[in-house]
Design an enzyme around this catalytic site. Structure first.
Site, mmCIF file in Angstrom:
data_model
loop_
_atom_site.group_PDB
_atom_site.id
_atom_site.type_symbol
_atom_site.label_atom_id
_atom_site.label_comp_id
_atom_site.label_asym_id
_atom_site.label_seq_id
_atom_site.Cartn_x
_atom_site.Cartn_y
_atom_site.Cartn_z
ATOM 1 N N SER A 148 28.573 -15.539 -15.983
ATOM 2 C CA SER A 148 29.160 -15.249 -17.375
ATOM 3 C C SER A 148 29.809 -12.947 -17.181
ATOM 4 C CB SER A 148 27.790 -15.638 -18.076
ATOM 5 O OG SER A 148 28.676 -13.638 -19.517
ATOM 6 N N TYR A 183 19.146 -11.439 -21.655
ATOM 7 C CA TYR A 183 21.296 -12.679 -21.006
ATOM 8 C C TYR A 183 21.375 -12.046 -19.739
ATOM 9 C CZ TYR A 183 24.405 -15.613 -21.388
ATOM 10 O OH TYR A 183 25.451 -16.396 -21.352
#
Length: 253
Positions: free
Chosen positions: A139, A152
């Site tokens: 990501s 995250y």
């Protein structure tokens, strides 16, 4: 001989889209995930479209389950040339000060240790093929931090570290390592998982964004990278929607 591609987290979102796309590219896809009912529907859809796929029940947080995936790969109808480490996710948006340790532990186990387990288990088969490719779907959160995203972004930074380290360690062996880093992607489940089923909070992330990326956009990136001539290694591909100029800069109507 048909090449075999393994896709983790294939029961929904980017994983399911990637399985469909790779089957259309001619791979026999081993679609791996925990939810076997969804995998069965996906395999039926792929086969109805003329592709080939096999459903494999796999929990990337379990050593035993991942060993079962590797055993299935060893009996696949062709060489395993592609592994797409897609399984992952986010939980919570709490600041570090009040972070839920359980959420962080889950994110690390699925995103980071899941990638480690599956990659370790499949490297022998990928090397035997003589032209293996490991794709790690990480990501843009692996490059930039933001408030509430500590757990995250830590996990995604770790995935980026795995990709870079693995590429160095495999130098001279016939295995490419490709990292794909999507920005804002709207899928049916990512936000719901992050916000514990709160559909309103999940939808608010994309409010006013005319065209966020969708799962098929990322699947297209995976397929393009994986189907380049094997001497071409796309080290890192960052992909965002036009509306997202940077991690913190999103145009909303």
């Amino acid at each position: 001989m048909t090449s075999v591609a393994i896709v983790t987290g294939a029961s929904s979102g980017i994983g399911a889209a990637t399985a469909r796309r790779l089957a259309a590219e001619g791979f026999h896809v081993l679609a791996a995930a925990r939810r076997t009912d969804r995998l069965a529907a996906l395999v039926a859809e792929i086969e109805a479209a003329g592709g080939a796929a096999t459903a494999v029940a796999c929990d990337v947080t379990s050593d035993e389950s991942v060993a079962g995936l590797a055993a299935t790969a060893d009996t696949a109808p062709g060489p395993v040339t592609l592994l797409v480490n897609n399984a992952g996710g986010a939980r919570g948006l709490d600041p570090v000060e009040t972070a839920d340790v359980g959420d962080w532990q889950w994110m690390y186990d699925v995103n980071v240790l899941g990638t480690l387990r599956v990659t370790k288990a499949l490297l022998p088969a990928l090397e035997r093929s003589g032209a293996g490719t490991v794709v790690i779907v990480s990501s843009t959160a692996g490059h930039v931090v933001y408030e509430g995203g500590g757990g995250y972004t830590a996990a995604k930074h770790a995935q980026t570290a795995i990709a870079g380290t693995l590429r160095l360690e495999l130098s001279g062996r016939p295995i490419r390592v490709i990292e794909i880093d999507p920005g804002m992607v709207k899928t049916e489940e990512f936000g719901l998982v992050r916000f514990d089923g709160d559909a309103d909070r999940a939808a608010a992330v994309y409010a006013g964004v005319a065209e966020p990326l969708v799962a098929d956009d990322v699947a297209d990136c995976v397929a393009w990278c994986a189907t380049r001539p094997h001497h071409v290694n796309v080290d890192q591909l960052v992909v965002r929607p036009l509306a997202q100029a940077a991690q913190h800069k999103v145009h909303r109507n």
